[in-house]
Motif scaffolding. Sequence first.
Motif, PDB file in Angstrom:
ATOM      1  N   ARG A  57      -3.608   0.405  -4.157  1.00 27.77           N
ATOM      2  CA  ARG A  57      -3.544   0.834  -2.740  1.00 27.77           C
ATOM      3  C   ARG A  57      -5.562   0.798  -2.815  1.00 27.77           C
ATOM      4  O   ARG A  57      -4.787   0.190  -1.139  1.00 27.77           O
ATOM      5  CB  ARG A  57      -3.633   2.310  -2.581  1.00 27.77           C
ATOM      6  CG  ARG A  57      -3.121   2.403  -1.322  1.00 27.77           C
ATOM      7  CD  ARG A  57      -2.443   4.290  -1.617  1.00 27.77           C
ATOM      8  NE  ARG A  57      -2.932   5.196  -0.298  1.00 27.77           N
ATOM      9  CZ  ARG A  57      -4.307   6.077   0.001  1.00 27.77           C
ATOM     10  NH1 ARG A  57      -4.431   6.056  -1.245  1.00 27.77           N
ATOM     11  NH2 ARG A  57      -3.799   5.845   0.894  1.00 27.77           N
ATOM     12  N   GLN A  58      -6.065   0.564  -2.921  1.00 29.33           N
ATOM     13  CA  GLN A  58      -7.546   0.417  -2.528  1.00 29.33           C
ATOM     14  C   GLN A  58      -7.829  -0.504  -2.565  1.00 29.33           C
ATOM     15  O   GLN A  58      -7.693  -0.914  -0.980  1.00 29.33           O
ATOM     16  CB  GLN A  58      -8.722   0.320  -3.844  1.00 29.33           C
ATOM     17  CG  GLN A  58      -8.792   2.644  -3.855  1.00 29.33           C
ATOM     18  CD  GLN A  58      -9.526   2.641  -4.565  1.00 29.33           C
ATOM     19  OE1 GLN A  58      -9.899   2.844  -5.905  1.00 29.33           O
ATOM     20  NE2 GLN A  58      -9.510   4.651  -4.325  1.00 29.33           N
TER      21      GLN A  58
ATOM     22  N   ALA B 174       1.244  -1.627  -0.030  1.00 28.79           N
ATOM     23  CA  ALA B 174      -0.103  -0.876  -0.376  1.00 28.79           C
ATOM     24  C   ALA B 174       1.134   1.135   0.261  1.00 28.79           C
ATOM     25  O   ALA B 174       0.857   2.537  -0.579  1.00 28.79           O
ATOM     26  CB  ALA B 174      -1.172  -0.035   1.127  1.00 28.79           C
TER      27      ALA B 174
ATOM     28  N   CYS C 169      -5.054  -3.085  -1.298  1.00 31.71           N
ATOM     29  CA  CYS C 169      -4.561  -3.182  -0.156  1.00 31.71           C
ATOM     30  C   CYS C 169      -5.808  -2.541   1.486  1.00 31.71           C
ATOM     31  O   CYS C 169      -5.579  -3.534   2.509  1.00 31.71           O
ATOM     32  CB  CYS C 169      -3.579  -2.814  -0.576  1.00 31.71           C
ATOM     33  SG  CYS C 169      -2.475  -3.180  -1.651  1.00 31.71           S
TER      34      CYS C 169
ATOM     35  N   GLN D 174       1.196   6.241  -7.561  1.00 32.12           N
ATOM     36  CA  GLN D 174       0.033   7.281  -7.257  1.00 32.12           C
ATOM     37  C   GLN D 174       0.104   8.372  -7.562  1.00 32.12           C
ATOM     38  O   GLN D 174       0.057   9.352  -8.289  1.00 32.12           O
ATOM     39  CB  GLN D 174      -0.656   6.894  -5.520  1.00 32.12           C
ATOM     40  CG  GLN D 174      -2.797   7.743  -6.211  1.00 32.12           C
ATOM     41  CD  GLN D 174      -3.589   7.610  -5.570  1.00 32.12           C
ATOM     42  OE1 GLN D 174      -3.120   6.401  -4.927  1.00 32.12           O
ATOM     43  NE2 GLN D 174      -4.845   8.431  -5.789  1.00 32.12           N
TER      44      GLN D 174
ATOM     45  N   ARG E  57      -3.923   3.606  -7.507  1.00 29.21           N
ATOM     46  CA  ARG E  57      -5.112   3.981  -6.710  1.00 29.21           C
ATOM     47  C   ARG E  57      -5.704   2.171  -6.315  1.00 29.21           C
ATOM     48  O   ARG E  57      -5.605   2.286  -5.349  1.00 29.21           O
ATOM     49  CB  ARG E  57      -5.756   4.630  -7.288  1.00 29.21           C
ATOM     50  CG  ARG E  57      -6.696   5.788  -6.987  1.00 29.21           C
ATOM     51  CD  ARG E  57      -7.323   6.693  -6.691  1.00 29.21           C
ATOM     52  NE  ARG E  57      -7.383   6.769  -8.727  1.00 29.21           N
ATOM     53  CZ  ARG E  57      -6.511   7.532  -9.057  1.00 29.21           C
ATOM     54  NH1 ARG E  57      -6.179   8.006  -8.486  1.00 29.21           N
ATOM     55  NH2 ARG E  57      -6.767   8.024 -10.796  1.00 29.21           N
TER      56      ARG E  57
ATOM     57  N   ALA F 254       2.528   1.806  -3.518  1.00 31.46           N
ATOM     58  CA  ALA F 254       1.336   2.293  -4.073  1.00 31.46           C
ATOM     59  C   ALA F 254       0.936   3.507  -3.797  1.00 31.46           C
ATOM     60  O   ALA F 254       0.320   4.576  -5.293  1.00 31.46           O
ATOM     61  CB  ALA F 254       0.353   0.797  -4.091  1.00 31.46           C
ATOM     62  N   GLY F 255       1.175   3.727  -3.203  1.00 31.14           N
ATOM     63  CA  GLY F 255       0.940   5.477  -2.606  1.00 31.14           C
ATOM     64  C   GLY F 255       2.196   6.595  -3.094  1.00 31.14           C
ATOM     65  O   GLY F 255       1.184   6.869  -3.509  1.00 31.14           O
TER      66      GLY F 255
ATOM     67  N   LEU G 159      -0.891   9.405   4.624  1.00 24.28           N
ATOM     68  CA  LEU G 159      -1.547   7.794   3.733  1.00 24.28           C
ATOM     69  C   LEU G 159      -2.624   7.994   4.777  1.00 24.28           C
ATOM     70  O   LEU G 159      -2.968   7.836   5.792  1.00 24.28           O
ATOM     71  CB  LEU G 159      -0.304   6.077   3.460  1.00 24.28           C
ATOM     72  CG  LEU G 159       0.776   7.031   2.662  1.00 24.28           C
ATOM     73  CD1 LEU G 159       1.130   5.230   2.137  1.00 24.28           C
ATOM     74  CD2 LEU G 159      -0.405   7.070   1.268  1.00 24.28           C
TER      75      LEU G 159
ATOM     76  N   LEU H  73      -4.616   4.415   5.699  1.00 20.13           N
ATOM     77  CA  LEU H  73      -4.987   2.735   6.310  1.00 20.13           C
ATOM     78  C   LEU H  73      -5.396   2.917   7.012  1.00 20.13           C
ATOM     79  O   LEU H  73      -5.391   3.683   7.948  1.00 20.13           O
ATOM     80  CB  LEU H  73      -3.019   2.142   5.783  1.00 20.13           C
ATOM     81  CG  LEU H  73      -2.308   2.491   5.037  1.00 20.13           C
ATOM     82  CD1 LEU H  73      -0.924   2.067   5.223  1.00 20.13           C
ATOM     83  CD2 LEU H  73      -3.404   1.970   3.714  1.00 20.13           C
TER      84      LEU H  73
END
Length: 192
Positions: free
Chosen positions: A32-33, A9, A35, A16, A29, A12-13, A142, A144
């Motif tokens: 990340r979503q 995540a 994850c 992004q 994105r 990926a962030g 982030l 999370l």
Amino acid sequence: VSHQVTLIAVQAGAMQMAGRDEAERGFARTIRQLCVVTLQELREMVQVLRASGGTDREIAPQPVLADLPRLVAESGLETSTTVDLPDTLAQPLQRAVYRFVQEGLTNVRKHAPDATVRVSGRIHGEHVLVDVVNGPARSERLELPGSGLGLIGLGERASLLGGSMESGPQPDDGFALHLRLPVEHVPSAPVV
């Protein structure tokens, strides 16, 4: 598993934010979503397993102090490490130290992924003392999900070994985790 999904995540962030075009940012994105959803489902599963109270545990090799350098290196965080603990510590203590550092690094990645981190461990008198302290985040955090079970689990593990765990914010907007375990312990239950 949560540790690894969090790493995905975070990456990926970053992708992004730094994507060259909208398609690349869109893929990041989506990753990340996915994850975030996976982390939430893992937490729900852990809550169900904790509620079931099962005691059967699969025997598998558990991490020890010698595995800490790899854990820190794979975290991707700017970390200074000063761990001066003997590899002759009892296995439950070594696992507790490893899991403590692992959870501390995971929390930094979630809440302050660009912060500097200091990991230290030493014996003071009759206690093993371990600290994971991070400075303030230097950019946007982030989003999370967190269940708080990680810190609860650390406290429970410390208690089972006759020790304690403290955590809290620092004056510089950083965060600190402190673990204190007796060198000689009599666990009240198996600790994995």
